[in-house]
Design a protein around this motif. Structure first.
Motif, PDB file in Angstrom:
ATOM      1  N   GLY A 156       0.817  -1.218   0.000  1.00  0.00           N
ATOM      2  CA  GLY A 156       0.000   0.000   0.000  1.00  0.00           C
ATOM      3  C   GLY A 156       0.849   1.267   0.000  1.00  0.00           C
ATOM      4  O   GLY A 156       0.552   2.224  -0.716  1.00  0.00           O
ATOM      5  N   PHE A 157       1.922   1.266   0.799  1.00  0.00           N
ATOM      6  CA  PHE A 157       2.817   2.427   0.814  1.00  0.00           C
ATOM      7  C   PHE A 157       3.500   2.599  -0.538  1.00  0.00           C
ATOM      8  O   PHE A 157       3.627   3.716  -1.048  1.00  0.00           O
ATOM      9  CB  PHE A 157       3.873   2.288   1.915  1.00  0.00           C
ATOM     10  CG  PHE A 157       3.324   2.473   3.301  1.00  0.00           C
ATOM     11  CD1 PHE A 157       2.434   3.493   3.596  1.00  0.00           C
ATOM     12  CD2 PHE A 157       3.708   1.618   4.323  1.00  0.00           C
ATOM     13  CE1 PHE A 157       1.924   3.661   4.882  1.00  0.00           C
ATOM     14  CE2 PHE A 157       3.214   1.780   5.609  1.00  0.00           C
ATOM     15  CZ  PHE A 157       2.321   2.791   5.893  1.00  0.00           C
ATOM     16  N   LEU A 158       3.962   1.490  -1.117  1.00  0.00           N
ATOM     17  CA  LEU A 158       4.612   1.577  -2.429  1.00  0.00           C
ATOM     18  C   LEU A 158       3.632   2.025  -3.501  1.00  0.00           C
ATOM     19  O   LEU A 158       3.995   2.761  -4.421  1.00  0.00           O
ATOM     20  CB  LEU A 158       5.226   0.221  -2.801  1.00  0.00           C
ATOM     21  CG  LEU A 158       6.458  -0.192  -1.996  1.00  0.00           C
ATOM     22  CD1 LEU A 158       6.864  -1.622  -2.329  1.00  0.00           C
ATOM     23  CD2 LEU A 158       7.610   0.769  -2.249  1.00  0.00           C
ATOM     24  N   ILE A 164       4.508   0.945  -7.495  1.00  0.00           N
ATOM     25  CA  ILE A 164       3.880  -0.254  -8.040  1.00  0.00           C
ATOM     26  C   ILE A 164       2.424   0.062  -8.314  1.00  0.00           C
ATOM     27  O   ILE A 164       1.884   1.061  -7.816  1.00  0.00           O
ATOM     28  CB  ILE A 164       3.974  -1.465  -7.078  1.00  0.00           C
ATOM     29  CG1 ILE A 164       3.250  -1.177  -5.750  1.00  0.00           C
ATOM     30  CG2 ILE A 164       5.412  -1.874  -6.832  1.00  0.00           C
ATOM     31  CD1 ILE A 164       3.106  -2.388  -4.850  1.00  0.00           C
ATOM     32  N   ALA A 165       1.774  -0.772  -9.106  1.00  0.00           N
ATOM     33  CA  ALA A 165       0.346  -0.621  -9.384  1.00  0.00           C
ATOM     34  C   ALA A 165      -0.300  -1.997  -9.323  1.00  0.00           C
ATOM     35  O   ALA A 165      -0.118  -2.820 -10.216  1.00  0.00           O
ATOM     36  CB  ALA A 165       0.126   0.010 -10.748  1.00  0.00           C
ATOM     37  N   VAL A 166      -1.006  -2.262  -8.231  1.00  0.00           N
ATOM     38  CA  VAL A 166      -1.702  -3.533  -8.045  1.00  0.00           C
ATOM     39  C   VAL A 166      -3.187  -3.227  -7.958  1.00  0.00           C
ATOM     40  O   VAL A 166      -3.599  -2.363  -7.171  1.00  0.00           O
ATOM     41  CB  VAL A 166      -1.228  -4.248  -6.755  1.00  0.00           C
ATOM     42  CG1 VAL A 166      -1.984  -5.547  -6.550  1.00  0.00           C
ATOM     43  CG2 VAL A 166       0.266  -4.485  -6.791  1.00  0.00           C
ATOM     44  N   GLY A 167      -3.973  -3.925  -8.764  1.00  0.00           N
ATOM     45  CA  GLY A 167      -5.415  -3.713  -8.725  1.00  0.00           C
ATOM     46  C   GLY A 167      -6.000  -4.142  -7.388  1.00  0.00           C
ATOM     47  O   GLY A 167      -5.566  -5.135  -6.797  1.00  0.00           O
ATOM     48  N   ALA A 168      -6.979  -3.400  -6.908  1.00  0.00           N
ATOM     49  CA  ALA A 168      -7.578  -3.697  -5.604  1.00  0.00           C
ATOM     50  C   ALA A 168      -8.234  -5.068  -5.591  1.00  0.00           C
ATOM     51  O   ALA A 168      -8.142  -5.804  -4.606  1.00  0.00           O
ATOM     52  CB  ALA A 168      -8.589  -2.623  -5.241  1.00  0.00           C
ATOM     53  N   MET A 172      -7.109  -7.981  -2.971  1.00  0.00           N
ATOM     54  CA  MET A 172      -8.023  -8.527  -1.968  1.00  0.00           C
ATOM     55  C   MET A 172      -8.236 -10.025  -2.151  1.00  0.00           C
ATOM     56  O   MET A 172      -8.345 -10.759  -1.177  1.00  0.00           O
ATOM     57  CB  MET A 172      -9.363  -7.782  -2.011  1.00  0.00           C
ATOM     58  CG  MET A 172      -9.257  -6.378  -1.441  1.00  0.00           C
ATOM     59  SD  MET A 172     -10.834  -5.579  -1.103  1.00  0.00           S
ATOM     60  CE  MET A 172     -11.467  -5.281  -2.721  1.00  0.00           C
ATOM     61  N   LEU A 173      -8.288 -10.494  -3.392  1.00  0.00           N
ATOM     62  CA  LEU A 173      -8.500 -11.928  -3.628  1.00  0.00           C
ATOM     63  C   LEU A 173      -7.284 -12.769  -3.225  1.00  0.00           C
ATOM     64  O   LEU A 173      -7.423 -13.954  -2.937  1.00  0.00           O
ATOM     65  CB  LEU A 173      -8.844 -12.191  -5.095  1.00  0.00           C
ATOM     66  CG  LEU A 173     -10.253 -11.815  -5.523  1.00  0.00           C
ATOM     67  CD1 LEU A 173     -10.432 -12.033  -7.019  1.00  0.00           C
ATOM     68  CD2 LEU A 173     -11.295 -12.607  -4.748  1.00  0.00           C
ATOM     69  N   TRP A 174      -6.103 -12.180  -3.187  1.00  0.00           N
ATOM     70  CA  TRP A 174      -4.894 -12.947  -2.868  1.00  0.00           C
ATOM     71  C   TRP A 174      -4.532 -12.911  -1.384  1.00  0.00           C
ATOM     72  O   TRP A 174      -3.587 -13.575  -0.967  1.00  0.00           O
ATOM     73  CB  TRP A 174      -3.720 -12.454  -3.718  1.00  0.00           C
ATOM     74  CG  TRP A 174      -3.738 -13.106  -5.055  1.00  0.00           C
ATOM     75  CD1 TRP A 174      -4.191 -12.566  -6.223  1.00  0.00           C
ATOM     76  CD2 TRP A 174      -3.318 -14.434  -5.358  1.00  0.00           C
ATOM     77  NE1 TRP A 174      -4.087 -13.484  -7.227  1.00  0.00           N
ATOM     78  CE2 TRP A 174      -3.549 -14.647  -6.736  1.00  0.00           C
ATOM     79  CE3 TRP A 174      -2.777 -15.476  -4.613  1.00  0.00           C
ATOM     80  CZ2 TRP A 174      -3.250 -15.837  -7.366  1.00  0.00           C
ATOM     81  CZ3 TRP A 174      -2.478 -16.672  -5.245  1.00  0.00           C
ATOM     82  CH2 TRP A 174      -2.719 -16.845  -6.599  1.00  0.00           C
ATOM     83  N   VAL A 175      -5.268 -12.167  -0.566  1.00  0.00           N
ATOM     84  CA  VAL A 175      -4.939 -12.100   0.862  1.00  0.00           C
ATOM     85  C   VAL A 175      -5.085 -13.466   1.521  1.00  0.00           C
ATOM     86  O   VAL A 175      -4.182 -13.929   2.227  1.00  0.00           O
ATOM     87  CB  VAL A 175      -5.793 -11.042   1.580  1.00  0.00           C
ATOM     88  CG1 VAL A 175      -5.674 -11.168   3.089  1.00  0.00           C
ATOM     89  CG2 VAL A 175      -5.365  -9.650   1.153  1.00  0.00           C
ATOM     90  N   PHE A 176      -6.209 -14.135   1.314  1.00  0.00           N
ATOM     91  CA  PHE A 176      -6.423 -15.429   1.971  1.00  0.00           C
ATOM     92  C   PHE A 176      -5.439 -16.495   1.490  1.00  0.00           C
ATOM     93  O   PHE A 176      -4.838 -17.187   2.321  1.00  0.00           O
ATOM     94  CB  PHE A 176      -7.873 -15.898   1.800  1.00  0.00           C
ATOM     95  CG  PHE A 176      -8.148 -17.188   2.502  1.00  0.00           C
ATOM     96  CD1 PHE A 176      -8.167 -17.253   3.885  1.00  0.00           C
ATOM     97  CD2 PHE A 176      -8.369 -18.348   1.778  1.00  0.00           C
ATOM     98  CE1 PHE A 176      -8.406 -18.449   4.544  1.00  0.00           C
ATOM     99  CE2 PHE A 176      -8.611 -19.546   2.425  1.00  0.00           C
ATOM    100  CZ  PHE A 176      -8.633 -19.603   3.817  1.00  0.00           C
TER     101      PHE A 176
END
Length: 195
Positions: A156-158, A164-168, A172-176
């Protein structure tokens, strides 16, 4: 040789067989749908990770819990996880093909329900384990949650700094799955300390 090491060798053998089939189809120039190729690649990578975790594990579930508890855990955990894998194979195309909002919400939340059932099985297993096993499990979950939270916050800080650019949605789908992977590694390390 322990049961875990035998299982690791069997899983690696399956991964090698899958890789040989994939290499053979590429060599013969047979067309493979991209979805099937992606599923095979994910299965192979996942298999190698599971085999590595089993190889370094100090013991299997059979060594850490009573046979009745182990059987109950497998009976409660395996069906929702198998269903989750099968649902995820068709989830996105199915979600895009549904027009009714209430049905779209139901299909969108189906994987979450299956994950909840798996977490319920894990919670019941931990609750009914002995004190040492409970300590190993809870230390592993705590360490995994800390690592995943720190990585997520760092990303998030990056992202705020436009590095970096990571889609939300992807994040969120990769947290679990990331939490599960970190938990597996942490559990091996912590269980080896108590072995």
């Amino acid at each position: 040789m322990s049961r875990c090491k035998r299982a690791a060798i069997a899983i690696l053998g399956g991964c090698v067989a899958l890789w040989i089939v994939a290499a053979g189809t590429a060599w013969l120039h047979w067309p493979i749908p991209a979805r099937l190729a992606g599923f095979g690649a994910g299965l192979t990578v996942g298999g190698v990770l599971v085999a590595a975790m089993l190889w370094f594990s100090p013991g299997g579930l059979h060594d850490m819990a009573t046979p009745a508890l182990t059987r109950r855990y497998y009976r409660e955990f395996a069906p929702p996880m198998v269903a989750y894998v099968l649902v995820m194979l068709v989830w996105k195309p199915l979600l895009h093909s549904i027009g009714l909002p209430w049905l779209r919400v139901a299909v969108a939340l189906l994987p979450s329900l299956l994950v909840f059932l798996a977490i319920r099985a894990i919670g019941r297993y931990v609750r009914d384990s002995d004190e040492l096993q409970r300590r190993i499990e809870l230390e592993s979950v705590g360490l995994a949650a800390g690592v995943v939270s720190t990585v997520y916050m760092t990303a998030g800080f990056l992202q705020s700094a436009k590095m970096i650019a990571v889609g939300a949605t992807a994040a969120m789908l990769w947290v679990f799955p990331a939490l599960c992977l970190c938990y597996g590694v942490a559990r091996i390390v912590i269980a080896r300390r108590y072995a």
